[in-house]
Design a protein around this motif. Sequence first.
Motif, PDB file in Angstrom:
ATOM      1  N   ILE A 183     -14.921  25.924 -42.583  1.00 35.50           N
ATOM      2  CA  ILE A 183     -13.991  24.971 -41.766  1.00 35.50           C
ATOM      3  C   ILE A 183     -13.489  24.102 -41.386  1.00 35.50           C
ATOM      4  O   ILE A 183     -12.540  23.675 -41.595  1.00 35.50           O
ATOM      5  N   SER A 184     -14.121  23.099 -42.962  1.00 32.40           N
ATOM      6  CA  SER A 184     -12.882  21.905 -43.062  1.00 32.40           C
ATOM      7  C   SER A 184     -11.986  22.199 -43.660  1.00 32.40           C
ATOM      8  O   SER A 184     -10.731  21.124 -43.182  1.00 32.40           O
ATOM      9  N   HIS A 185     -11.877  22.990 -45.200  1.00 33.59           N
ATOM     10  CA  HIS A 185     -10.503  23.497 -44.880  1.00 33.59           C
ATOM     11  C   HIS A 185      -9.428  23.545 -44.413  1.00 33.59           C
ATOM     12  O   HIS A 185      -8.046  24.049 -45.134  1.00 33.59           O
ATOM     13  N   VAL A 186     -10.355  24.843 -43.647  1.00 32.39           N
ATOM     14  CA  VAL A 186      -9.494  25.521 -42.485  1.00 32.39           C
ATOM     15  C   VAL A 186      -8.104  24.160 -41.939  1.00 32.39           C
ATOM     16  O   VAL A 186      -7.685  24.399 -41.976  1.00 32.39           O
ATOM     17  N   LEU A 187      -9.045  23.226 -41.126  1.00 29.65           N
ATOM     18  CA  LEU A 187      -8.467  22.005 -40.948  1.00 29.65           C
ATOM     19  C   LEU A 187      -7.466  21.586 -41.442  1.00 29.65           C
ATOM     20  O   LEU A 187      -7.067  20.428 -40.816  1.00 29.65           O
ATOM     21  N   TYR A 188      -8.135  21.182 -42.291  1.00 31.97           N
ATOM     22  CA  TYR A 188      -7.122  20.425 -43.258  1.00 31.97           C
ATOM     23  C   TYR A 188      -6.143  21.202 -43.576  1.00 31.97           C
ATOM     24  O   TYR A 188      -4.495  20.259 -43.268  1.00 31.97           O
ATOM     25  N   GLY A 189      -6.165  21.894 -44.096  1.00 33.32           N
ATOM     26  CA  GLY A 189      -4.564  22.931 -44.121  1.00 33.32           C
ATOM     27  C   GLY A 189      -3.882  23.037 -42.824  1.00 33.32           C
ATOM     28  O   GLY A 189      -2.623  23.088 -42.623  1.00 33.32           O
ATOM     29  N   ALA A 190      -4.775  23.078 -41.307  1.00 37.75           N
ATOM     30  CA  ALA A 190      -3.868  23.448 -40.040  1.00 37.75           C
ATOM     31  C   ALA A 190      -3.053  22.274 -40.164  1.00 37.75           C
ATOM     32  O   ALA A 190      -2.303  21.464 -39.417  1.00 37.75           O
ATOM     33  N   ALA A 191      -4.165  20.873 -40.506  1.00 39.64           N
ATOM     34  CA  ALA A 191      -3.003  19.493 -40.214  1.00 39.64           C
ATOM     35  C   ALA A 191      -2.187  18.848 -40.743  1.00 39.64           C
ATOM     36  O   ALA A 191      -1.471  18.367 -39.783  1.00 39.64           O
ATOM     37  N   GLY A 192      -2.323  19.920 -42.418  1.00 42.69           N
ATOM     38  CA  GLY A 192      -0.754  19.041 -43.156  1.00 42.69           C
ATOM     39  C   GLY A 192       0.177  20.288 -42.240  1.00 42.69           C
ATOM     40  O   GLY A 192       1.219  19.721 -42.480  1.00 42.69           O
ATOM     41  N   ILE A 193      -0.244  21.881 -41.677  1.00 47.16           N
ATOM     42  CA  ILE A 193       1.547  22.197 -41.248  1.00 47.16           C
ATOM     43  C   ILE A 193       1.788  21.621 -39.601  1.00 47.16           C
ATOM     44  O   ILE A 193       2.457  21.387 -39.874  1.00 47.16           O
ATOM     45  N   LEU A 194       0.549  21.107 -38.913  1.00 49.62           N
ATOM     46  CA  LEU A 194       1.459  20.336 -37.621  1.00 49.62           C
ATOM     47  C   LEU A 194       1.774  19.347 -37.901  1.00 49.62           C
ATOM     48  O   LEU A 194       2.850  19.380 -37.681  1.00 49.62           O
ATOM     49  N   LEU A 195       1.408  18.640 -39.009  1.00 49.01           N
ATOM     50  CA  LEU A 195       2.137  17.081 -39.411  1.00 49.01           C
ATOM     51  C   LEU A 195       3.735  17.310 -40.197  1.00 49.01           C
ATOM     52  O   LEU A 195       4.590  17.209 -39.655  1.00 49.01           O
ATOM     53  N   PHE A 196       3.625  18.266 -40.199  1.00 55.35           N
ATOM     54  CA  PHE A 196       4.325  18.747 -41.323  1.00 55.35           C
ATOM     55  C   PHE A 196       5.133  20.338 -40.524  1.00 55.35           C
ATOM     56  O   PHE A 196       5.500  20.530 -41.666  1.00 55.35           O
ATOM     57  N   PRO A 197       5.633  20.952 -39.794  1.00 52.11           N
ATOM     58  CA  PRO A 197       5.690  21.933 -39.684  1.00 52.11           C
ATOM     59  C   PRO A 197       6.629  22.774 -40.651  1.00 52.11           C
ATOM     60  O   PRO A 197       6.552  23.845 -40.755  1.00 52.11           O
ATOM     61  N   PRO A 198       7.759  21.833 -41.061  1.00 54.38           N
ATOM     62  CA  PRO A 198       8.728  22.464 -41.719  1.00 54.38           C
ATOM     63  C   PRO A 198       8.308  23.597 -43.540  1.00 54.38           C
ATOM     64  O   PRO A 198       9.039  23.893 -43.719  1.00 54.38           O
TER      65      PRO A 198
END
Length: 525
Positions: free
Chosen positions: A251-266
């Motif tokens: 769950i933590s790593h899914v959230l980390y990945g989502a955070a990275g994508i949300l911070l920089f969608p390009p």
Amino acid sequence: MKINKYINGKGIIVLLILVICSVIFYYQTQKIGFHEDEVYSILLAVNPDNGLMMPYDSDILTEHNNPVWKTREYVTDFMTLAKDNYFNLGAIYHNQSLDNHPPFFYLLVHGSAMLLGGGFTKYCVFLVNLLAFLGSCFVITRILKLLGKSNLTAAVLILYGLSMGTISMVLYQRMYMTLTLFILLYFYHSIGLYQSGFAWNKKRTVWLGIVTVLGFLTQYFFAIFAAVLFLILLVKMIQEKKWISVRKYIISHVLYGAAGILLFPPCIDHLLNSDRGLSNLANSNYWSNFLAYLKHLAYSFTVSESLFYLAAILFLALIVTALWRTSSEKRFVLLLMILPSIVFFLVTVKLTSFQELRYIMPVLPFLVMTLFYGADELLHLKYQSVIMTAVSILLVINGMVWSKPKFLYEDYRICLEIAQQNKEKSFVFINDNYFTHMRSIPEMMIYQKTLILNAAWNELDHLIYNQELNQEDSYILCIKAYMDNDKILQEIKHRTSFHTIKTLFTSNSGASDELVENNLYLVSK
């Protein structure tokens, strides 16, 4: 033995790191020119409009644009971080959305440019890289302490810090030293998680999250190393039936990945479609590319190619033997240390369009740590730490005697001298693309004005019929060394009133990380 502890004492290690930094700084003072990507790094961080200085009257790149003169004042301003843009961080975000790299490293360069007054300087990115290198040294000492191998600290730091590969990457003004720091940090926190019995708490969640997100937002290749290490630890948790930890870890790593994508969608488009993403899985010539990267590893530790293959076999034999003879816990640590690096190397070979040292830089500290960790487990000598440290010293002395760092571009000194001697003349730069003129930006800040032409887009007519240029008695012409210089020079002689051409400087081609690859001519009537 006391001497073994003495050479790895805190005071000695701090002094050692300072000496290593001093050596790296000395080499930085010898750096004269730039790779075009280095100048691009600076521009992406300081220019709010574009990271690429376009030769045209428009920032839209087409084959039908009109090349225009760029004055030295224009070029200087273009390369300068204006005070009005000190806090214009949104421009960096926008620039990187149009590029194929995430923005965090460029935010660091932007901050460095502010500290240094905003002007163009070779120390802007170097400051970021040197701090990242210092951070990597600190993390390595922490990793070795965590593994109960503090006795290896001096040996590891010497061979890692003073290898030609590492020095080159500190000098190379891109994000790969910062990437290496974040990969080391991810490894450090992963080792800590394993040694804690996979105890998952808020502090560990936050720190691992910060490292993961910022590592991903520094360079996408971070995800390769992190994914392999994640899978190894996940399998271990499942084997030990740590089901609560498994759930929290995923769950933590899914959230980390989502955070990275949300911070920089390009990043989604970059990962899918750019030449740093999955589209490169179609790359061919894997074996030749693999061998090219092995040559970079050989250079990194100043080993001849013939000896390198023998050294690689001995290294693998050492690892296999250490895995066979050590306890299960140490065997697992050794796997954590080497397996992600091997996978990272193999995947990088496939995903990169250009086979360059920078892409495998994160592997270097792990190769060094694995080498000494394995040797320390197998050997039981009286002065083991001293011997290992001595081996490191001999290897780096060999490197400094017989090799030198890349990206110094020492031959560019002559180009700058010619520019100073002819600074009131016009400068015409001819290449076969829209990017490599960035390597000559320092010259363009000296000459009165510059015209940049792309021969591949048939722009030589802009030189032939340029009214401003035809009114002058002479100008300085630059042609990339790998192009057909004679053909271009003959065309100028036959189609213009400039019939006298004197060669001022010639550079070899084929070593774009060492040579400027420009030829300079004085063209006169």
